[in-house]
Design a protein around this motif. Sequence first.
Motif, short mmCIF file in Angstrom:
data_model
loop_
_atom_site.label_atom_id
_atom_site.label_comp_id
_atom_site.label_asym_id
_atom_site.label_seq_id
_atom_site.Cartn_x
_atom_site.Cartn_y
_atom_site.Cartn_z
N LEU A 1 39.52 37.48 33.62
CA LEU A 1 39.59 38.89 33.99
C LEU A 1 38.52 39.24 35.01
CD1 LEU A 1 40.38 40.55 30.54
CD2 LEU A 1 41.88 40.35 32.52
N VAL A 2 37.31 38.71 34.80
CA VAL A 2 36.23 38.98 35.75
C VAL A 2 36.59 38.42 37.13
CG1 VAL A 2 33.88 38.33 36.39
CG2 VAL A 2 34.35 39.20 34.10
N ALA A 3 37.11 37.18 37.15
CA ALA A 3 37.50 36.59 38.43
C ALA A 3 38.55 37.45 39.12
CB ALA A 3 38.04 35.17 38.22
N LEU A 4 39.53 37.93 38.34
CA LEU A 4 40.59 38.77 38.90
C LEU A 4 40.01 40.05 39.49
CD1 LEU A 4 43.64 38.80 36.44
CD2 LEU A 4 43.62 38.17 38.85
N ILE A 5 39.19 40.75 38.69
CA ILE A 5 38.68 42.04 39.13
C ILE A 5 37.78 41.87 40.36
CG2 ILE A 5 37.27 44.03 38.47
CD1 ILE A 5 38.09 43.44 35.55
N VAL A 6 36.92 40.85 40.30
CA VAL A 6 36.00 40.62 41.42
C VAL A 6 36.78 40.26 42.68
CG1 VAL A 6 34.23 39.05 42.29
CG2 VAL A 6 34.02 40.02 40.00
N GLY A 7 37.77 39.39 42.52
CA GLY A 7 38.59 39.00 43.67
C GLY A 7 39.30 40.19 44.28
N CYS A 8 39.89 41.03 43.42
CA CYS A 8 40.58 42.24 43.89
C CYS A 8 39.61 43.13 44.64
CB CYS A 8 41.17 43.02 42.71
SG CYS A 8 42.53 42.21 41.90
N GLY A 9 38.47 43.38 44.03
CA GLY A 9 37.51 44.33 44.60
C GLY A 9 36.97 43.86 45.94
N LEU A 10 36.54 42.60 46.00
CA LEU A 10 35.94 42.09 47.24
C LEU A 10 36.97 42.07 48.38
CD1 LEU A 10 33.70 39.14 45.98
CD2 LEU A 10 32.97 41.38 46.81
N THR A 11 38.20 41.68 48.04
CA THR A 11 39.24 41.62 49.06
C THR A 11 39.56 43.00 49.60
OG1 THR A 11 40.16 39.76 47.88
CG2 THR A 11 41.51 40.74 49.58
N LEU A 12 39.67 43.96 48.68
CA LEU A 12 39.99 45.32 49.10
C LEU A 12 38.86 45.90 49.96
CD1 LEU A 12 42.53 46.76 48.54
CD2 LEU A 12 41.45 47.96 46.65
N ALA A 13 37.63 45.60 49.59
CA ALA A 13 36.49 46.07 50.38
C ALA A 13 36.53 45.43 51.76
CB ALA A 13 35.18 45.75 49.68
N GLY A 14 36.82 44.13 51.82
CA GLY A 14 36.91 43.44 53.10
C GLY A 14 38.00 44.05 53.97
N PHE B 1 29.59 51.29 46.49
CA PHE B 1 29.53 51.36 45.03
C PHE B 1 30.23 50.16 44.40
CE2 PHE B 1 31.30 52.75 40.95
CZ PHE B 1 30.14 53.15 40.31
N MET B 2 31.42 49.88 44.91
CA MET B 2 32.23 48.82 44.31
C MET B 2 31.58 47.44 44.49
SD MET B 2 36.27 48.22 44.82
CE MET B 2 36.27 47.64 46.49
N THR B 3 31.17 47.13 45.73
CA THR B 3 30.53 45.83 45.95
C THR B 3 29.20 45.77 45.24
OG1 THR B 3 30.59 46.66 48.19
CG2 THR B 3 31.16 44.39 47.88
N GLY B 4 28.49 46.91 45.16
CA GLY B 4 27.22 46.93 44.44
C GLY B 4 27.41 46.49 43.00
N ILE B 5 28.41 47.09 42.35
CA ILE B 5 28.70 46.72 40.96
C ILE B 5 29.05 45.24 40.86
CG2 ILE B 5 30.41 47.00 39.12
CD1 ILE B 5 29.33 49.54 38.98
N ILE B 6 29.90 44.78 41.78
CA ILE B 6 30.36 43.39 41.71
C ILE B 6 29.20 42.42 41.92
CG2 ILE B 6 31.77 41.66 42.88
CD1 ILE B 6 33.85 43.85 43.35
N ILE C 1 34.35 45.02 30.99
CA ILE C 1 34.54 46.47 30.91
C ILE C 1 33.79 47.18 32.02
CG2 ILE C 1 34.07 48.48 29.46
CD1 ILE C 1 34.53 46.56 27.04
N THR C 2 32.53 46.78 32.25
CA THR C 2 31.76 47.40 33.32
C THR C 2 32.47 47.25 34.66
OG1 THR C 2 29.79 46.67 32.14
CG2 THR C 2 29.46 47.54 34.35
N LEU C 3 32.91 46.03 34.95
CA LEU C 3 33.57 45.78 36.23
C LEU C 3 34.87 46.55 36.34
CD1 LEU C 3 32.94 41.97 36.73
CD2 LEU C 3 32.22 43.80 38.25
N PHE C 4 35.63 46.57 35.24
CA PHE C 4 36.92 47.27 35.28
C PHE C 4 36.71 48.75 35.55
CE2 PHE C 4 40.46 49.53 33.30
CZ PHE C 4 41.52 48.93 33.96
N LEU C 5 35.75 49.34 34.81
CA LEU C 5 35.50 50.77 34.99
C LEU C 5 34.94 51.08 36.37
CD1 LEU C 5 34.06 51.79 31.50
CD2 LEU C 5 36.37 52.14 32.43
N GLY C 6 34.17 50.14 36.91
CA GLY C 6 33.59 50.37 38.23
C GLY C 6 34.57 50.17 39.36
#
Lengths: 267, 344
Positions: free
Chosen positions: B65-78, B255-260, B205-210
């Motif tokens: 789940l962490v890999a998924l969320i982090v991958g989603c977030g970083l890609t979207l930010a990029g 905010f998003m990359t900061g959390i990640i 949970i932290t990553l998901f909420l962030g």
Amino acid sequence: MTRTLQAEDVAFAYTPPVDVFTRVTAVVRSGEVTGLVGPNGSGKSTLLRVLAGLLRPREGKVLIDGRSSAHMSHRHRARILGFLPQMVNPVFSLTVFEVVCLGRYPHLGALGSTQPHDRVVAERCLRDTETLDLRDRDFMALSGGERQRVLLASVLAQEPDLLLLDEPTSALDIHHQIEIFALLKRLAGEGYGLGVVTHDLNLAARFCDQLLLLSHLSPRLVAMGKPEEVLTESLLSEAYDAPIRVCRHPLTGAPLITAEEPAEAKP
Amino acid sequence: MTRATRASAVVGLIALCLALVAASLLIGTENLSLGRIIAEWRSGEPLSKTPALSILINQRLPRTLVALIVGCGLTLAGCSFQALLRNPLATPYTLGIDSFGAFGAYAATIYGGAGGWLTFQFLGFSHVQALAFAFSAFDVLLIYAMASRKTRMAPSVLLLAGVTLGLLASSGILFLRYLARPEQLINMDRWLMGGVDVIGYEPVITLFLGVTPCAIILLAQASKFDQLGFGEEMAAGRGVNVNRLQLTTFLVCSFMTGIIVSKVGPIGFVGLIVPHAVRTVTGSRHRILMPASLVAGGACLCLCDILARKLMTGETPIGIITSLIGAPFFLYLLTRRRFTDWET
């Protein structure tokens, strides 16, 4: 719908207190092509952006039908006013139809999805600019003249009443220049109001209904009126601070303008 | 590419993502079989007596789940930064966000730790994570301040500023390493290599909420990013409030990359290459590109995490893997695509 876009005694400065121009009044009306002409650095393009509401004047007001445009929402203004900057190239590769659909933005909902009606409008704008046969081509693969017509179609897809264009013919050959201006003239005949910045005084003389002549010396408005009234040797020589000659075009009868060679400096 | 082929490409992408998630759940130091898990689940025994199920629930699932969320977030930010700055190289990583985050984490490790004056816990964040977050957010805000000055900086200049800030942070890191005690260095270096090897659900949970609200906000800007493709003036003429779009994107992405970054460390190249790879399939309209990148980004990091577990005995840090795969792949993309189209 008949509209009037008016800049009233506007002054603009990129870096105050150095004004690009002060106390300039300009009008763009439905059914007319208004040309903004003048030498380099006279503030034509800046004035066009002030009219478009993209730059905020330091003094004075920009009015659409007598109402201040500064208080309009961006989207509302975009449904009245279309703006086409000089030489725009997309970052992403898009088809011609996608480019034209982008123009529908101010009419779309919050999620920005195009409805069948939007695509009908886009098709119509392609037809109006005679670019329907380019519909599925890659925009980047088009020639300069084709691109300009497609961009015009995308601005028309905004369904604005007024169009402001910054040097729409600057990168085009002589044939495509005439083609674009003839198209603009036709659009004015259909009721659009056009404001066009151009360097080409001869095209302006032939196709514009009104002209605004700006000068770069003390940046300000030199003259405003019909081409025959504005394009005189004395006004042009004042605006360009150089000897300018005007005669008649043998074929069209429009004023024909040319600059004299500078007198050679004697040792 | 026609609508139909694009649609099938997107469907294929989602299927691939699901397959990778399943693989990520089952593959590891100890491979789990589906049959064994079902048998253990049916037995009704507590987790302590069902080793496979316990690994699945306590380790594999949160990690995936962490890999998924982090991958989603970083890609979207990029993807968002690339659209906003009209530059193919713009990503959180190239803007220096990761380096600043790492600098924060290093500082926290030195001045926090046992008996340090900088030790605290706040909303599930340790002092290391909090400082990493603070510094990465600081980096983006600095870049935003430069972007929104009256005399506007060209996007390419902003990117250069980001790269320079990244270099500054890197030299800061070197300085901190010089100050650090040898036993601190091991922890610090491990953090710098990135890792999604979490245990338990607190980071999930932290990553998901962030990340979720940020992702929703960014996805909602898709049609505005399309407009930016023809330049800021054209977008403004079409009715996009460009200043607001800039502010929103910078704040949300920081905010998003900061959390990640604070949770998993710097993980480069995902945000850079995934949007480019997806763009070649889906085309450039962000309403399709962004959701597709989101899915592909999650899948990509899942794949990298599987490699991280299986490449060597023991763990390989995932940040190393993404860079080792990402850099050559990006070079390949550079030779294929005409990046001259972009404003550079």
